[in-house]
Design an enzyme around this catalytic site. Structure first.
Site, PDB file in Angstrom:
ATOM      1  N   ASN A  95       5.001   5.923   3.364  1.00 11.34           N
ATOM      2  CA  ASN A  95       4.123   6.852   2.374  1.00 11.34           C
ATOM      3  C   ASN A  95       4.195   8.063   2.551  1.00 11.34           C
ATOM      4  O   ASN A  95       3.359   8.531   1.634  1.00 11.34           O
ATOM      5  CB  ASN A  95       2.847   5.947   2.201  1.00 11.34           C
ATOM      6  CG  ASN A  95       3.056   4.420   2.184  1.00 11.34           C
ATOM      7  OD1 ASN A  95       3.873   3.990   1.087  1.00 11.34           O
ATOM      8  ND2 ASN A  95       2.270   3.541   2.642  1.00 11.34           N
ATOM      9  N   THR A  96       4.628   8.609   3.532  1.00 14.11           N
ATOM     10  CA  THR A  96       4.753  10.069   3.648  1.00 14.11           C
ATOM     11  C   THR A  96       6.035  10.503   3.535  1.00 14.11           C
ATOM     12  O   THR A  96       6.795  10.113   4.318  1.00 14.11           O
ATOM     13  CB  THR A  96       3.876  10.629   4.904  1.00 14.11           C
ATOM     14  OG1 THR A  96       2.662  10.419   5.062  1.00 14.11           O
ATOM     15  CG2 THR A  96       4.112  12.163   4.967  1.00 14.11           C
ATOM     16  N   ASN A 141       5.852  -1.728  11.513  1.00 16.72           N
ATOM     17  CA  ASN A 141       5.330  -1.219  10.171  1.00 16.72           C
ATOM     18  C   ASN A 141       5.696  -1.979   9.107  1.00 16.72           C
ATOM     19  O   ASN A 141       6.437  -3.041   9.152  1.00 16.72           O
ATOM     20  CB  ASN A 141       5.494   0.126   9.943  1.00 16.72           C
ATOM     21  CG  ASN A 141       4.363   0.801   9.657  1.00 16.72           C
ATOM     22  OD1 ASN A 141       3.506   0.414   8.747  1.00 16.72           O
ATOM     23  ND2 ASN A 141       3.893   2.195  10.172  1.00 16.72           N
ATOM     24  N   LYS A 169       5.438   2.911  16.973  1.00 19.63           N
ATOM     25  CA  LYS A 169       5.362   2.129  15.912  1.00 19.63           C
ATOM     26  C   LYS A 169       6.568   2.488  15.250  1.00 19.63           C
ATOM     27  O   LYS A 169       6.852   3.430  14.641  1.00 19.63           O
ATOM     28  CB  LYS A 169       4.221   2.037  15.175  1.00 19.63           C
ATOM     29  CG  LYS A 169       4.074   1.014  14.295  1.00 19.63           C
ATOM     30  CD  LYS A 169       2.602   0.634  13.643  1.00 19.63           C
ATOM     31  CE  LYS A 169       2.493  -0.580  12.807  1.00 19.63           C
ATOM     32  NZ  LYS A 169       1.128  -0.836  12.242  1.00 19.63           N
ATOM     33  N   SER A 199       5.470   5.036   8.865  1.00 18.83           N
ATOM     34  CA  SER A 199       4.881   4.797   7.494  1.00 18.83           C
ATOM     35  C   SER A 199       5.963   5.239   6.174  1.00 18.83           C
ATOM     36  O   SER A 199       6.441   6.380   6.504  1.00 18.83           O
ATOM     37  CB  SER A 199       3.460   5.620   7.328  1.00 18.83           C
ATOM     38  OG  SER A 199       3.142   5.328   6.133  1.00 18.83           O
ATOM     39  N   ASN A 205       0.756  -1.289   0.073  1.00 19.58           N
ATOM     40  CA  ASN A 205      -0.128  -0.007  -0.124  1.00 19.58           C
ATOM     41  C   ASN A 205       0.919   1.278  -0.058  1.00 19.58           C
ATOM     42  O   ASN A 205       1.779   1.265   0.577  1.00 19.58           O
ATOM     43  CB  ASN A 205      -0.995  -0.131   1.146  1.00 19.58           C
ATOM     44  CG  ASN A 205      -0.206   0.529   2.336  1.00 19.58           C
ATOM     45  OD1 ASN A 205      -0.539   2.030   2.493  1.00 19.58           O
ATOM     46  ND2 ASN A 205       0.232  -0.123   3.310  1.00 19.58           N
ATOM     47  N   PHE A 263      -1.497   8.216   4.482  1.00 17.04           N
ATOM     48  CA  PHE A 263      -2.389   8.688   5.745  1.00 17.04           C
ATOM     49  C   PHE A 263      -3.741   9.544   5.168  1.00 17.04           C
ATOM     50  O   PHE A 263      -3.927  10.563   5.453  1.00 17.04           O
ATOM     51  CB  PHE A 263      -1.338   9.826   6.443  1.00 17.04           C
ATOM     52  CG  PHE A 263      -0.759   9.204   7.381  1.00 17.04           C
ATOM     53  CD1 PHE A 263      -0.582   8.040   7.649  1.00 17.04           C
ATOM     54  CD2 PHE A 263       0.398  10.050   7.944  1.00 17.04           C
ATOM     55  CE1 PHE A 263       0.550   7.323   8.460  1.00 17.04           C
ATOM     56  CE2 PHE A 263       1.310   9.719   8.941  1.00 17.04           C
ATOM     57  CZ  PHE A 263       1.261   8.436   9.124  1.00 17.04           C
TER      58      PHE A 263
END
Length: 352
Positions: A174-175, A239, A210, A172, A110, A114
């Site tokens: 993805n940011t 994560n 996390k 994460s 993915n 966010f």
């Protein structure tokens, strides 16, 4: 798995993955999904950072980002739920497509970024939460924020009164540059702000951190030291990963975070290493590739006091949750453990 659930999963897998995810949440809210109910016993009940859990099998953040299905999920057999990630302001996340199944690998990639409806909307839903469940919130930062560290504290200050725990998510992939906040100095400053916000709540709730699986031993050591000094309640490991080794199929090279079965070994090694580094001073929650009782048991024996899952549900459905709990109880009994706590860390040497 029942025939009804098998047919439901087959139908969902005919849809584009993000549409299937939305449809699954809609079905839960509409009461169309059979809910397996809670499996608990003296052997499964446990305490993690002051949280009394009926079993150690939790729902990881990301499944219910906006807290829209708290009531049905609280009846789905989980020992605890984590919703989010939530940011101060609503944001759409990254462009679609941003969710990919790797069925051959029992994995998911993915790059959501966010996407969520923001703390005002999610906070209002949390205020109406079921009280017979342990519910936490994954805290995030807006992509265009001038002060991402402050964002985590803002979300906690707004939503914290409705929570049993919260998780700081700086892992994460993805940011852009979010993982830079895992550095010791930046992380210490961020956590100081979050803990100050926690201290301003009517009730002091446990705060978890996390972390990513793609960290060196030196980085893990720094994070463990910062977490202990900050007064955190525990660490969630881990994560998603950026690693793509050994994957199959047309989506194997997609950008984003990889979760599911291929993450199991890497995340469990990080978990075991953290167990050694913290020396039992911090409870750990194991995430990554938990799709069977054996995998959950391995995480516990590597040092986890509880586990979380998400990607396994994509391939196994909600019936996976009670199957893990029942299987875990049988494994604990087989090995002579009276409860989960007795098994924690007993097999970490195999991973370190």
């Amino acid at each position: 798995m029942s025939m009804l659930e098998r047919l439901g999963l087959a139908a969902l897998h005919r849809l584009e993955p993000e549409r299937a995810h939305d449809a699954a949440l809609l079905a839960l809210r509409a009461g169309l999904t059979p809910l397996p109910g809670l499996v608990t016993s003296d052997r499964l009940r446990c305490e993690v950072a002051g949280l009394h859990l009926p079993n150690p099998v939790g729902l990881a953040a990301g499944f219910d980002k906006n807290a829209v299905a708290l009531s049905p999920l609280s009846r789905a057999g989980f020992g605890f739920l984590e919703v989010g990630a939530v940011t101060p302001r609503a944001q759409p996340g990254n462009p679609r497509p941003r969710l990919f199944r790797l069925a051959q690998d029992r994995a998911v990639i993915n790059r959501f970024g966010f996407n969520n409806e923001g703390m005002e909307t999610v906070g209002a839903r949390l205020a109406m939460r079921p009280r017979n469940a342990v519910i936490g919130l994954n805290l995030g930062a807006n992509k265009d924020s001038a002060d991402r560290a402050e964002d985590f504290a803002r979300v906690l200050a707004h939503c914290g009164r409705h929570l049993d725990f919260a998780t700081v998510n700086v892992s994460s992939p993805n940011t852009e540059k979010l993982r830079d906040l895992q550095g010791a100095e930046a992380l210490a400053g961020l956590l100081a702000g979050v803990m100050a916000a926690r201290d301003g709540l009517p009730r002091a709730i446990p705060i978890f951190l996390k972390i990513a699986p793609d960290l060196s031993d030196a980085e893990l050591s720094e994070i463990a030291d910062v977490a202990i000094k900050a007064g955190l309640a525990g660490i969630i490991a881990t994560n998603t990963t950026l690693d793509r080794e050994g994957l199959h199929g047309p989506h194997a090279a997609e950008k984003g975070g990889l979760s599911g079965a291929p993450l199991f070994e890497k995340s469990t090694r990080v978990l075991a290493r953290l167990s050694v580094l913290t020396g039992g001073a911090l409870p750990l929650i194991g995430v990554g590739g938990v799709a069977s009782a054996e995998a959950a048991y391995a995480k516990i024996r590597a040092g986890a006091s509880a586990v979380q899952l998400y990607s396994g549900l994509v391939y196994e459905g909600l019936s996976l949750v009670p199957r893990i709990s029942r299987g875990l109880e049988a494994l604990l009994e087989r090995d002579g453990f009276a409860n989960v706590a007795e098994a924690v860390g007993t097999g970490r040497d195999a991973w370190t």
